[in-house]
Write a protein that holds these residues in place. Structure first.
Motif, PDB file in Angstrom:
ATOM      1  N   HIS A   1       4.906 -32.730  14.662  1.00 57.43           N
ATOM      2  CA  HIS A   1       4.936 -33.373  15.980  1.00 57.43           C
ATOM      3  C   HIS A   1       5.906 -32.672  16.937  1.00 57.43           C
ATOM      4  O   HIS A   1       5.901 -32.953  18.144  1.00 57.43           O
ATOM      5  N   LEU A   2       6.765 -31.789  16.397  1.00 60.97           N
ATOM      6  CA  LEU A   2       7.673 -30.972  17.211  1.00 60.97           C
ATOM      7  C   LEU A   2       8.565 -31.821  18.115  1.00 60.97           C
ATOM      8  O   LEU A   2       8.762 -31.500  19.294  1.00 60.97           O
ATOM      9  N   GLN A   3       9.116 -32.898  17.563  1.00 59.65           N
ATOM     10  CA  GLN A   3      10.046 -33.745  18.309  1.00 59.65           C
ATOM     11  C   GLN A   3      11.285 -33.978  17.445  1.00 59.65           C
ATOM     12  O   GLN A   3      11.293 -34.867  16.595  1.00 59.65           O
ATOM     13  N   PHE A   4      12.318 -33.166  17.674  1.00 63.24           N
ATOM     14  CA  PHE A   4      13.522 -33.256  16.855  1.00 63.24           C
ATOM     15  C   PHE A   4      14.184 -34.624  16.969  1.00 63.24           C
ATOM     16  O   PHE A   4      14.669 -35.187  15.979  1.00 63.24           O
ATOM     17  N   TYR A   5      14.209 -35.188  18.193  1.00 62.40           N
ATOM     18  CA  TYR A   5      14.885 -36.461  18.394  1.00 62.40           C
ATOM     19  C   TYR A   5      14.013 -37.663  18.024  1.00 62.40           C
ATOM     20  O   TYR A   5      14.328 -38.800  18.384  1.00 62.40           O
ATOM     21  N   GLY A   6      12.953 -37.376  17.305  1.00 64.77           N
ATOM     22  CA  GLY A   6      12.154 -38.438  16.710  1.00 64.77           C
ATOM     23  C   GLY A   6      11.780 -38.074  15.286  1.00 64.77           C
ATOM     24  O   GLY A   6      10.951 -38.727  14.658  1.00 64.77           O
ATOM     25  N   PHE A   7      12.430 -37.018  14.767  1.00 58.57           N
ATOM     26  CA  PHE A   7      12.053 -36.484  13.460  1.00 58.57           C
ATOM     27  C   PHE A   7      12.305 -37.467  12.318  1.00 58.57           C
ATOM     28  O   PHE A   7      11.433 -37.701  11.480  1.00 58.57           O
ATOM     29  N   PHE A   8      13.501 -38.053  12.264  1.00 57.00           N
ATOM     30  CA  PHE A   8      13.867 -38.865  11.103  1.00 57.00           C
ATOM     31  C   PHE A   8      13.118 -40.197  11.026  1.00 57.00           C
ATOM     32  O   PHE A   8      12.674 -40.583   9.945  1.00 57.00           O
ATOM     33  N   PRO A   9      12.937 -40.928  12.127  1.00 58.67           N
ATOM     34  CA  PRO A   9      12.126 -42.145  12.019  1.00 58.67           C
ATOM     35  C   PRO A   9      10.675 -41.844  11.654  1.00 58.67           C
ATOM     36  O   PRO A   9      10.052 -42.577  10.893  1.00 58.67           O
ATOM     37  N   ARG A  10      10.165 -40.716  12.176  1.00 61.80           N
ATOM     38  CA  ARG A  10       8.784 -40.357  11.826  1.00 61.80           C
ATOM     39  C   ARG A  10       8.694 -39.909  10.372  1.00 61.80           C
ATOM     40  O   ARG A  10       7.678 -40.132   9.704  1.00 61.80           O
ATOM     41  N   LEU A  11       9.752 -39.292   9.864  1.00 65.11           N
ATOM     42  CA  LEU A  11       9.805 -38.926   8.448  1.00 65.11           C
ATOM     43  C   LEU A  11       9.726 -40.176   7.572  1.00 65.11           C
ATOM     44  O   LEU A  11       8.960 -40.220   6.596  1.00 65.11           O
ATOM     45  N   LEU A  12      10.516 -41.204   7.922  1.00 67.08           N
ATOM     46  CA  LEU A  12      10.495 -42.454   7.155  1.00 67.08           C
ATOM     47  C   LEU A  12       9.146 -43.146   7.265  1.00 67.08           C
ATOM     48  O   LEU A  12       8.622 -43.672   6.282  1.00 67.08           O
ATOM     49  N   MET A  13       8.599 -43.143   8.455  1.00 70.47           N
ATOM     50  CA  MET A  13       7.278 -43.743   8.645  1.00 70.47           C
ATOM     51  C   MET A  13       6.236 -43.009   7.807  1.00 70.47           C
ATOM     52  O   MET A  13       5.375 -43.626   7.170  1.00 70.47           O
ATOM     53  N   GLY A  14       6.320 -41.678   7.776  1.00 69.73           N
ATOM     54  CA  GLY A  14       5.396 -40.897   6.966  1.00 69.73           C
ATOM     55  C   GLY A  14       5.522 -41.224   5.492  1.00 69.73           C
ATOM     56  O   GLY A  14       4.523 -41.264   4.762  1.00 69.73           O
ATOM     57  N   ALA A  15       6.769 -41.469   5.034  1.00 69.16           N
ATOM     58  CA  ALA A  15       6.988 -41.827   3.638  1.00 69.16           C
ATOM     59  C   ALA A  15       6.382 -43.200   3.331  1.00 69.16           C
ATOM     60  O   ALA A  15       5.753 -43.392   2.281  1.00 69.16           O
ATOM     61  N   VAL A  16       6.568 -44.152   4.239  1.00 66.53           N
ATOM     62  CA  VAL A  16       5.978 -45.477   4.045  1.00 66.53           C
ATOM     63  C   VAL A  16       4.457 -45.370   3.975  1.00 66.53           C
ATOM     64  O   VAL A  16       3.814 -45.950   3.086  1.00 66.53           O
ATOM     65  N   LEU A  17       3.877 -44.615   4.884  1.00 65.20           N
ATOM     66  CA  LEU A  17       2.430 -44.407   4.877  1.00 65.20           C
ATOM     67  C   LEU A  17       1.987 -43.734   3.578  1.00 65.20           C
ATOM     68  O   LEU A  17       0.945 -44.080   3.002  1.00 65.20           O
ATOM     69  N   GLY A  18       2.792 -42.773   3.132  1.00 68.06           N
ATOM     70  CA  GLY A  18       2.466 -42.059   1.896  1.00 68.06           C
ATOM     71  C   GLY A  18       2.459 -42.971   0.689  1.00 68.06           C
ATOM     72  O   GLY A  18       1.564 -42.891  -0.166  1.00 68.06           O
ATOM     73  N   TYR A  19       3.438 -43.866   0.596  1.00 63.35           N
ATOM     74  CA  TYR A  19       3.494 -44.786  -0.542  1.00 63.35           C
ATOM     75  C   TYR A  19       2.403 -45.853  -0.462  1.00 63.35           C
ATOM     76  O   TYR A  19       1.893 -46.302  -1.494  1.00 63.35           O
TER      77      TYR A  19
ATOM     78  N   MET B   1      21.698 -38.404  18.625  1.00 65.65           N
ATOM     79  CA  MET B   1      22.349 -37.285  17.961  1.00 65.65           C
ATOM     80  C   MET B   1      22.808 -36.235  18.969  1.00 65.65           C
ATOM     81  O   MET B   1      22.109 -35.948  19.943  1.00 65.65           O
ATOM     82  N   VAL B   2      23.978 -35.669  18.724  1.00 68.08           N
ATOM     83  CA  VAL B   2      24.513 -34.593  19.559  1.00 68.08           C
ATOM     84  C   VAL B   2      24.810 -33.410  18.651  1.00 68.08           C
ATOM     85  O   VAL B   2      25.562 -33.536  17.676  1.00 68.08           O
TER      86      VAL B   2
ATOM     87  N   THR C   1      19.899 -28.285  24.610  1.00 73.08           N
ATOM     88  CA  THR C   1      19.353 -28.388  25.968  1.00 73.08           C
ATOM     89  C   THR C   1      17.881 -28.026  25.986  1.00 73.08           C
ATOM     90  O   THR C   1      17.058 -28.698  26.633  1.00 73.08           O
ATOM     91  N   TRP C   2      17.525 -26.955  25.258  1.00 69.87           N
ATOM     92  CA  TRP C   2      16.122 -26.518  25.181  1.00 69.87           C
ATOM     93  C   TRP C   2      15.255 -27.584  24.527  1.00 69.87           C
ATOM     94  O   TRP C   2      14.157 -27.899  25.013  1.00 69.87           O
ATOM     95  N   ILE C   3      15.745 -28.195  23.441  1.00 69.09           N
ATOM     96  CA  ILE C   3      14.990 -29.234  22.747  1.00 69.09           C
ATOM     97  C   ILE C   3      14.793 -30.439  23.652  1.00 69.09           C
ATOM     98  O   ILE C   3      13.698 -31.019  23.729  1.00 69.09           O
ATOM     99  N   ARG C   4      15.866 -30.826  24.355  1.00 65.78           N
ATOM    100  CA  ARG C   4      15.783 -31.966  25.271  1.00 65.78           C
ATOM    101  C   ARG C   4      14.754 -31.714  26.369  1.00 65.78           C
ATOM    102  O   ARG C   4      13.993 -32.621  26.748  1.00 65.78           O
ATOM    103  N   GLN C   5      14.742 -30.485  26.889  1.00 67.23           N
ATOM    104  CA  GLN C   5      13.777 -30.157  27.942  1.00 67.23           C
ATOM    105  C   GLN C   5      12.340 -30.240  27.434  1.00 67.23           C
ATOM    106  O   GLN C   5      11.454 -30.761  28.132  1.00 67.23           O
ATOM    107  N   LEU C   6      12.113 -29.738  26.227  1.00 72.28           N
ATOM    108  CA  LEU C   6      10.779 -29.829  25.632  1.00 72.28           C
ATOM    109  C   LEU C   6      10.353 -31.285  25.450  1.00 72.28           C
ATOM    110  O   LEU C   6       9.219 -31.659  25.748  1.00 72.28           O
TER     111      LEU C   6
END
Length: 291
Positions: A198-216, A113-114, A124-129
């Motif tokens: 988890h404070l990782q924007f560039y991993g937010f959406f896959p972790r969101l889906l994983m969380g939903a799978v775990l939730g169900y 994502m850009v 840039t700040w998010i990438r550095q973190l």
């Protein structure tokens, strides 16, 4: 103490204790680093940090709140054996296998994502973190001995899976569900918080889906061991692949490849297959008295 409290109050205490636990963990880590300066920045420093976070930010808050509600907190959290647990664990593994391709494609998209030009500074700040966090992860997974592998599987996979599922699915999701009286909403709110924390924007959406799978997995079975197994296998896969194939393994190489129509076909096929396997999984536990 919280036996007759509202679920909103229980959620409040859950996060209050977790926040308090983060300060306690930070204080203990600071004292350890001050007492032993050579300890700071070492691989054991980060291992100790994760263990402290697991205990004080995840396990103790979930256990304490539920202990104030019932004399059997682990049972309330879903840590129990049931007659259908072996079948449930099998379905948990199957759902991991069929859902992984879809989550991997979403991870690939999220990583690439850009943000708009106006948000270039934030990007840039998010990438550095995230680069800093990746350096810690790379150090954590850099061990070359069998003992390093076993320790990483124990800390990153087993312990993390257990305490995070205890906190997010066993406690938080159940409290949200009882408060809003909507299991699906509880799954997605819990998954959102699980990913955001988890404070990782560039991993937010896959972790969101994983969380939903775990939730169900938990919503339909009410058995926490099933999402724990899924979570463990997911984390252990990264640890084992990195150990045997190094940091530039095929999982990381996949994220750098451009998305194609084939990627979207794989994602859709994986998502549809996951949905139908979940139908069988839900049916398995439909007549369970715990539901």
């Amino acid at each position: 103490m919280l036996e007759h409290s509202s679920n909103r109050t229980r959620i409040f205490y859950l996060f209050l204790f977790s926040l308090t636990g983060s300060f306690v963990a930070s204080a203990v880590l600071f004292l350890a680093g001050t007492a032993h300066p050579d300890f700071q920045g070492s691989i054991w420093y980060f291992r100790f940090s994760i263990i402290l976070q697991d205990i004080f930010m995840m396990f103790l808050p979930a256990y304490t709140v539920c202990r104030w509600i019932t004399d059997n907190p682990m049972q309330m959290l879903g840590v129990k054996k049931t007659e259908k647990m072996p079948q449930g664990l099998f379905y948990g593994l199957l759902i991991f296998l069929v859902s992984y391709p879809a989550i991997a494609v979403v991870a690939q998209w999220n990583e690439q994502m850009v943000l708009p030009e106006a948000l270039k500074g934030i990007e840039t700040w998010i990438r550095q973190l995230e680069d800093s966090a990746k350096q810690v992860t790379d150090l954590f997974l850099s061990g070359k001995t069998v003992w390093d592998l076993l320790l990483n599987v124990l800390i990153i996979a087993a312990a993390a899976a257990f305490v995070e599922e205890l906190f997010f699915r066993g406690a938080l999701q159940q409290f949200i569900e009882k408060w809003l009286r909507n299991g699906h909403l509880a799954v997605w709110i819990g998954a959102f918080i699980f990913s955001a924390i988890h404070l990782q924007f560039y991993g937010f959406f896959p972790r969101l889906l994983m969380g939903a799978v775990l939730g169900y997995l938990f919503l339909y079975s009410r058995n926490l061991w099933i999402p724990i197994l899924y979570h463990f296998v997911n984390n252990a896969t990264v640890v084992v692949v990195t150990y045997f194939w190094g940091e530039s393994n095929f999982l990381e190489q996949l994220e750098d490849k451009p998305l194609t129509w084939a990627s979207f076909v794989v994602m859709i096929a994986s998502g549809v297959l996951t949905y139908f396997v979940f139908l069988r999984y839900k049916k398995l536990f439909k007549k369970d008295d715990s539901n």
